[in-house]
Write a protein that holds these residues in place. Sequence first.
Motif, PDB file in Angstrom:
ATOM      1  N   GLY A  36      95.197   7.320 -72.959  1.00  0.00           N
ATOM      2  CA  GLY A  36      95.227   7.905 -71.627  1.00  0.00           C
ATOM      3  C   GLY A  36      96.468   8.720 -71.337  1.00  0.00           C
ATOM      4  N   ILE A  37      97.504   8.680 -72.190  1.00  0.00           N
ATOM      5  CA  ILE A  37      98.735   9.424 -71.931  1.00  0.00           C
ATOM      6  C   ILE A  37      98.846  10.658 -72.815  1.00  0.00           C
ATOM      7  CG2 ILE A  37      99.949   7.358 -71.199  1.00  0.00           C
ATOM      8  CD1 ILE A  37     101.325   7.310 -73.911  1.00  0.00           C
ATOM      9  N   GLU A  38      97.764  11.034 -73.487  1.00  0.00           N
ATOM     10  CA  GLU A  38      97.825  12.173 -74.396  1.00  0.00           C
ATOM     11  C   GLU A  38      97.431  13.468 -73.697  1.00  0.00           C
ATOM     12  OE1 GLU A  38      95.407  13.876 -78.286  1.00  0.00           O
ATOM     13  OE2 GLU A  38      95.278  11.768 -77.744  1.00  0.00           O
ATOM     14  N   SER A  39      98.119  14.540 -74.001  1.00  0.00           N
ATOM     15  CA  SER A  39      97.677  15.879 -73.616  1.00  0.00           C
ATOM     16  C   SER A  39      97.844  16.777 -74.826  1.00  0.00           C
ATOM     17  CB  SER A  39      98.490  16.419 -72.440  1.00  0.00           C
ATOM     18  OG  SER A  39      99.845  16.519 -72.796  1.00  0.00           O
ATOM     19  N   SER A  40      97.028  17.813 -74.942  1.00  0.00           N
ATOM     20  CA  SER A  40      97.074  18.659 -76.132  1.00  0.00           C
ATOM     21  C   SER A  40      96.843  20.113 -75.775  1.00  0.00           C
ATOM     22  CB  SER A  40      96.010  18.204 -77.137  1.00  0.00           C
ATOM     23  OG  SER A  40      94.725  18.409 -76.608  1.00  0.00           O
ATOM     24  N   ARG A  48     100.300  28.304 -73.136  1.00  0.00           N
ATOM     25  CA  ARG A  48      99.627  27.585 -72.064  1.00  0.00           C
ATOM     26  C   ARG A  48     100.618  26.771 -71.257  1.00  0.00           C
ATOM     27  NH1 ARG A  48      93.650  26.800 -73.418  1.00  0.00           N
ATOM     28  NH2 ARG A  48      93.341  28.271 -75.128  1.00  0.00           N
ATOM     29  N   ILE A  49     100.434  26.778 -69.942  1.00  0.00           N
ATOM     30  CA  ILE A  49     101.244  25.974 -69.026  1.00  0.00           C
ATOM     31  C   ILE A  49     100.429  24.754 -68.641  1.00  0.00           C
ATOM     32  CG2 ILE A  49     102.521  25.941 -66.858  1.00  0.00           C
ATOM     33  CD1 ILE A  49     103.593  27.910 -68.929  1.00  0.00           C
ATOM     34  N   TRP A  50     101.046  23.579 -68.792  1.00  0.00           N
ATOM     35  CA  TRP A  50     100.321  22.324 -68.613  1.00  0.00           C
ATOM     36  C   TRP A  50     100.938  21.471 -67.514  1.00  0.00           C
ATOM     37  CZ3 TRP A  50      96.072  21.602 -71.771  1.00  0.00           C
ATOM     38  CH2 TRP A  50      96.012  22.405 -72.912  1.00  0.00           C
ATOM     39  N   ASP A  51     100.089  20.748 -66.822  1.00  0.00           N
ATOM     40  CA  ASP A  51     100.502  19.670 -65.936  1.00  0.00           C
ATOM     41  C   ASP A  51      99.828  18.407 -66.462  1.00  0.00           C
ATOM     42  OD1 ASP A  51     101.089  17.839 -64.010  1.00  0.00           O
ATOM     43  OD2 ASP A  51     100.178  18.939 -62.341  1.00  0.00           O
TER      44      ASP A  51
END
Length: 224
Positions: A36-40, A48-51
């Motif tokens: 649940g704490i992964e972002s890719s 790419r700009i991520w939140d």
Amino acid sequence: MGEDGDSCYSGGLDGTVRCWKMPDLNVDPYDNYDPGIESSCSADGTIRIWDPQNSSPCLSVFNKEREHGTPTSVAFVATDPNQVVVSFDGGETLLYDLNTEQSTTALETQTKDGSELINRVVSHPSEPVSITAHENRTIRFLDNKTGKVVHSMVAHLDAVTCLTTDPKGTYLISGSHDCSVRLWMLDNRTCVQEITAHRKKHDEAIHDHYRHSESYKINWAKRD
């Protein structure tokens, strides 16, 4: 490292960026991984700009058609929160507007044949200046307003792979495949300390270093 010290981010050759929750000192760091704490993000040439906390974490996409090639490094512009600076494998360095998702300024970093590789770009903490680390052993200082090179110096004996500045804009730290980490004064761009802490392997040495968000301690990493 995240600014709050509760998370850190890693990028891998598998084309992903991962967000990791820092474990409590009393918790086994080798406990089960929480997906649940992964972002890719994609390795398709886009920026790419991520939140990571958003249900739709990708907020913006630049270079969608790979018109400038493959990005090698990206940094938020410290003096303008609406801009990011991006370097590309063809030798270009561009400023992007976060609102329009369009490039606004091309910084003068290319050689005549346009083949020079930029390994890292960082933003000066208090001035509208971008700093680039190059494969040809140089570090360059670029004016974000005019796009011109304001200073260029041969900084190492081999490719410069990484850069870090301190929050007050006093120091610049560089790492290189010559196995050294060098500390520079930003105002007069002179080297005041050198640390030779690694050995080469497969013609490579230091790939990255980072400044701890709380203690401002500089750490460096190598590929084993």
